[in-house]
Motif scaffolding. Structure first.
Motif, short mmCIF file in Angstrom:
data_model
loop_
_atom_site.label_atom_id
_atom_site.label_comp_id
_atom_site.label_asym_id
_atom_site.label_seq_id
_atom_site.Cartn_x
_atom_site.Cartn_y
_atom_site.Cartn_z
N PRO A 1 0.82 -1.22 0.00
CA PRO A 1 0.00 0.00 0.00
C PRO A 1 0.86 1.27 0.00
CG PRO A 1 -0.65 -1.51 1.75
CD PRO A 1 0.61 -2.04 1.19
N ASN A 2 2.14 1.10 0.35
CA ASN A 2 3.04 2.27 0.37
C ASN A 2 3.95 2.30 -0.85
OD1 ASN A 2 2.06 2.98 2.99
ND2 ASN A 2 3.29 1.28 3.78
N ALA A 3 3.54 1.63 -1.93
CA ALA A 3 4.39 1.58 -3.13
C ALA A 3 4.80 2.99 -3.55
CB ALA A 3 3.64 0.88 -4.26
N SER A 4 6.12 3.19 -3.71
CA SER A 4 6.61 4.55 -4.01
C SER A 4 6.25 4.98 -5.43
CB SER A 4 8.13 4.59 -3.82
OG SER A 4 8.76 3.61 -4.64
N GLY A 5 5.82 4.06 -6.27
CA GLY A 5 5.48 4.43 -7.66
C GLY A 5 4.02 4.70 -7.89
N LEU A 6 3.21 4.68 -6.81
CA LEU A 6 1.78 4.92 -6.97
C LEU A 6 1.30 5.99 -5.99
CD1 LEU A 6 0.39 1.23 -7.13
CD2 LEU A 6 0.85 2.78 -9.06
N GLN A 7 0.27 6.73 -6.42
CA GLN A 7 -0.45 7.56 -5.46
C GLN A 7 -1.92 7.17 -5.49
OE1 GLN A 7 -0.70 11.94 -5.55
NE2 GLN A 7 -0.69 11.85 -3.29
N TRP A 8 -2.45 6.86 -4.32
CA TRP A 8 -3.88 6.53 -4.15
C TRP A 8 -4.57 7.75 -3.54
CZ3 TRP A 8 -5.47 1.54 -5.51
CH2 TRP A 8 -4.46 0.60 -5.70
N LEU A 9 -5.61 8.23 -4.17
CA LEU A 9 -6.32 9.40 -3.65
C LEU A 9 -7.70 8.98 -3.16
CD1 LEU A 9 -5.50 12.08 -6.39
CD2 LEU A 9 -4.32 11.69 -4.22
N THR A 10 -8.09 9.53 -2.02
CA THR A 10 -9.46 9.31 -1.56
C THR A 10 -10.39 10.20 -2.39
OG1 THR A 10 -9.27 11.14 -0.01
CG2 THR A 10 -8.60 8.95 0.80
N PRO A 11 -11.68 9.93 -2.40
CA PRO A 11 -12.61 10.81 -3.14
C PRO A 11 -12.45 12.28 -2.75
CG PRO A 11 -13.74 8.81 -2.45
CD PRO A 11 -12.37 8.77 -1.82
N GLU A 12 -12.19 12.55 -1.48
CA GLU A 12 -12.09 13.93 -1.02
C GLU A 12 -10.91 14.66 -1.68
OE1 GLU A 12 -14.46 11.58 0.94
OE2 GLU A 12 -12.27 11.25 1.09
N GLN A 13 -9.90 13.88 -2.10
CA GLN A 13 -8.72 14.50 -2.70
C GLN A 13 -8.88 14.73 -4.20
OE1 GLN A 13 -6.17 11.31 -0.90
NE2 GLN A 13 -4.72 12.99 -0.59
N THR A 14 -10.09 14.37 -4.72
CA THR A 14 -10.29 14.55 -6.18
C THR A 14 -11.20 15.75 -6.40
OG1 THR A 14 -12.31 13.23 -6.26
CG2 THR A 14 -10.20 12.03 -6.40
N ALA A 15 -11.34 16.14 -7.65
CA ALA A 15 -12.21 17.28 -7.98
C ALA A 15 -13.68 16.90 -7.80
CB ALA A 15 -11.95 17.73 -9.42
N GLY A 16 -14.00 15.63 -8.14
CA GLY A 16 -15.40 15.21 -8.09
C GLY A 16 -15.89 14.81 -6.71
N LYS A 17 -14.94 14.48 -5.80
CA LYS A 17 -15.26 14.13 -4.40
C LYS A 17 -16.11 12.86 -4.28
CE LYS A 17 -13.52 18.20 -3.15
NZ LYS A 17 -12.07 18.22 -3.12
N HIS B 1 -15.32 9.62 -6.17
CA HIS B 1 -14.65 8.35 -6.48
C HIS B 1 -13.16 8.43 -6.13
CE1 HIS B 1 -18.21 7.07 -8.68
NE2 HIS B 1 -18.26 8.26 -9.24
N PRO B 2 -12.57 7.30 -5.79
CA PRO B 2 -11.13 7.29 -5.53
C PRO B 2 -10.36 7.45 -6.85
CG PRO B 2 -11.95 5.05 -5.54
CD PRO B 2 -13.14 5.94 -5.72
N TYR B 3 -9.08 7.61 -6.76
CA TYR B 3 -8.25 7.85 -7.96
C TYR B 3 -6.90 7.19 -7.69
CZ TYR B 3 -7.02 10.99 -11.99
OH TYR B 3 -6.71 11.52 -13.22
N GLY C 1 -9.64 6.23 -12.53
CA GLY C 1 -10.45 7.26 -11.87
C GLY C 1 -11.73 7.51 -12.63
N ALA C 2 -12.53 8.46 -12.10
CA ALA C 2 -13.78 8.86 -12.76
C ALA C 2 -13.39 9.88 -13.83
CB ALA C 2 -14.72 9.48 -11.75
N LEU C 3 -13.09 9.39 -15.03
CA LEU C 3 -12.48 10.22 -16.07
C LEU C 3 -13.38 10.34 -17.29
CD1 LEU C 3 -8.91 8.67 -15.83
CD2 LEU C 3 -9.68 10.84 -14.84
N GLU C 4 -13.30 11.52 -17.91
CA GLU C 4 -13.99 11.74 -19.18
C GLU C 4 -12.95 12.17 -20.21
OE1 GLU C 4 -18.39 13.22 -17.63
OE2 GLU C 4 -17.30 14.35 -19.17
#
Ligand SMILES: CC/C=C\C/C=C\C[C@@H](O)/C=C/C=C/C=C\[C@@H](O)CCCC(=O)O
Ligand SMILES: [Zn+2]
Length: 611
Positions: free
Chosen positions: A114-130, A132-134, A208-211
């Motif tokens: 879960p601490n992989a240095s090559g990835l970033q996991w974002l909670t919904p709150e950290q995204t623009a849409g609030k 979905h995770p990213y 992510g929730a992407l268009e």
């Protein structure tokens, strides 16, 4: 930092492709947002180069490997993972199958950390849409090993295919051509293939929730829906940039050129992941004035992605060439004066980097020694700007673009799909221009291994700087008892590049007085400015003057954006101001867990919290 067991050919990798080389990668992974891990298997096609080799050596970092199978016999293969060496991770040794004709397919079943240095996991709150995770990746330079066991050295180039399972309400993107997607209930499997051989550091994934919006015949821009229209406008000139790059470099071989605009925590202006350049939303200036970063990433399609530094000691071959081509694109889209203005402006950033590193620092060399040095610790603007300065100098030595650009095309054509080092470039240059007596004057040793600023600074066309220099002098010499000689009418026609230059020069001078800061704020209305490069320099001007009014806006901004180009200098400026130092450290400690690994890793060192 220890360096035991790392390769003599690449001080940042344990792998030994000269003995046994990976020739293809197939990723079959499931994205688990609850556990923040990827799990599944990677199938490696492997070829024995050294007939006496008995094991495949890979890089692995914080991977939990459950089993390794010889795909042909389905027999389990023995494997050993070494004790990890700090940020380099571990050496993974896999016994080669006893049978076989020197080519094998090996399946490794594993999950990453879960601490992989090559990835970033974002909670919904950290995204623009609030909602979905990213998830997004950043593997350059040596973080691929934290997501898959691989030969994590740019000397190895392979095609790759991937099948990624993820929640069906999210979009999966990779640095490859997408093919079919199969939905089954709450999950879907997305399939990708990359047929152009590339190094592991260019494998990339985003979920992510992407268009998307179509911005050209071979390009879409991807983002969350909240910013997608702004992104489509900002990057509408992408095809024009791409076509211009092809005029300079030759055919674009990657098929599609999509852009993904990431959440603000992304650490870099852009990352040249093939088929899918990642960019920061700090490029959304609203007037396309920062789209030169896209030109940079497009140029990487040749310099870095098609011709690749054999290891990161030769990073200038990736970045110096890319800046050089980026500016040739700029010259064709605007003017040679703008090309030179860009180079002239960035000289001050190079001067600052050399001063920060120390003019005798080995990290100010073009070719660096990375034994025991993590690439993230060696990263600076030096390979970019000292590298492009060297190429601009060489261009002048051989007689200018009319002579140098055909050479460049020949260089691309000769080394495409290969990984090379500085000696390969030097030998090719000297052979191509063997009849030019002038090349005998090139002091390669000083340029490549000398420390500090470049030995020669080209005579740039600085006509675009003249007006700004005049305004800057008037403003700085203004006697505050009198009316300010610089008025809104003087600056309203300045382009973004000129304003950035003007502020950079003001910052480079003595700290301003409070009245001058307030007058500058009135002139430029900085609170409304959208251009991140302008905002960055305005905040630095305030911090340099120890203007308390600039502290809170700075802390707010560095908690919103993660781009290292901005965050590291601003944290260093706060740290240098003793009165607010503890506030900066406290702020970092509160926010570091929402930063990308590389940002938290480097800022922690900038704040002297880690060595
Ligand atoms: C001499 C340095 C040797 C190796 C460094 C290699 C990689 C360092 C690692 O931290 C990754 C860097 C990725 C950079 C990606 C994009 C940059 O080109 C742009 C950075 C500046 C910006 O934000 O615009
Ligand atoms: Zn670059």
């Amino acid at each position: 930092m220890g360096a035991e067991g790392l390769s003599p050919r690449d001080p940042s990798s344990y792998s030994r492709p000269e003995d046994v080389a990976v020739t293809n990668i197939f990723l079959n992974l499931t994205v688990d947002f609850d556990k923040k891990i990827l799990h599944g298997n990677v199938d490696l096609d492997v070829s024995k180069i050294n007939k006496n080799a008995t094991e495949l050596i890979l890089d692995a970092k914080d991977l939990k490997i459950s089993k390794v199978i010889d795909d042909n016999t389905k027999q389990e293969l023995k494997f050993v993972i070494s004790q990890p060496q700090e940020e380099f991770g571990s050496k993974l040794s896999v016994e080669l199958p006893k049978q076989g004709n020197d080519t094998y397919k090996i399946s490794i079943f594993y999950e990453n950390s879960p601490n992989a240095s090559g990835l970033q996991w974002l909670t919904p709150e950290q995204t623009a849409g609030k909602k979905h995770p990213y998830l997004f990746s950043q593997f350059q330079a040596i973080h691929a090993r934290s997501v898959l066991p691989c030969q994590d050295t740019p000397e190895v180039k392979t095609k790759y295919q991937a099948t990624i399972s993820a929640p069906s309400n999210l979009t999966v993107l990779m640095s490859a051509i997408p093919s079919k997607t199969e939905v089954s209930g709450a999950f879907k499997r997305s399939h990708f293939s990359q047929d152009v051989p590339m190094p592991a550091y260019l494998i990339a994934i985003a979920v992510g929730a992407l268009e998307s919006r179509k911005i050209g015949p071979r390009s879409h821009v991807w983002a969350e829906k909240e910013i997608i229209e702004d992104c489509a406008y900002e990057f509408a000139e992408t095809e024009h940039q791409l076509k211009t790059a092809e005029e300079i470099c030759g055919p674009y071989v990657w098929g599609i050129y999509d852009l993904l605009v990431l959440p603000p925590s992304f650490a870099f202006g852009g990352m040249e992941n093939p088929c899918l350049t990642f960019v920061t939303p700090t490029l959304l200036a609203g007037d396309r004035s920062l789209a030169n970063v896209v030109a940079h990433e497009i140029a990487h399609s040749w310099t870095g992605n098609l011709i690749t530094n054999r290891n990161f000691e030769h990073f200038w071959l990736n970045e110096g060439f890319t800046v050089f081509v980026e500016r040739k694109i700029k010259a064709r889209l605007t003017s040679p004066a703008h090309q030179d203005f860009d180079a002239y402006c960035r000289l001050s950033e190079l001067k600052e980097a050399v001063k920060l590193l120390g003019e005798n620092s080995p990290l100010t060399k073009l070719v660096v020694d990375l034994k025991g040095v993590h690439p993230d610790d060696a990263f600076s603007v030096v390979p970019y700007e000292k590298g492009q300065t060297f190429l601009r100098y060489l261009e002048e030595v051989v007689g200018g673009p009319a002579q140098f650009e055909p050479f460049l095309r020949e260089y691309f054509n000769t080394f495409k799909y290969k990984s090379i080092d500085t000696n390969d470039f030097k030998s090719f240059f000297e052979k191509y221009f063997a009849n030019k007596a002038a090349i005998k004057s090139v002091d390669w040793n000083t340029w490549l291994y000398g420390t500090g600023m470049p030995p020669v600074i080209p005579n740039y066309n600085t006509s675009l700087a003249t007006n700004c220099d005049k305004l800057m002098k008037q403003f700085v010499e203004w006697d505050e008892k009198a009316a300010c000689p610089v008025e809104t009418t003087h600056i309203k026609n300045l382009g973004a590049d000129e304003i950035i230059y003007l502020l950079q020069e003001i910052w480079s001078g003595k700290p301003l007085s409070i009245p001058k800061l307030e007058q500058l704020d009135k002139l430029f209305e900085f609170s409304k400015v959208k251009n991140s490069e302008v905002k960055f320099r305005w905040l630095r001007i305030g911090l340099k003057a120890h203007w308390m009014k600039s502290v809170e806006p700075t802390l707010k901004w560095i908690n919103e954006v993660g781009r290292m180009k901005f965050v590291r200098p601003l944290y260093r400026d706060l740290y240098a101001w003793e009165e607010v130092r503890s506030k900066a450290i406290e702020n970092f400690k509160l926010n570091k867990n929402s930063m990308m690994h590389v940002v938290a890793y480097t800022v922690s060192k900038d704040l002297h919290l880690t060595s």
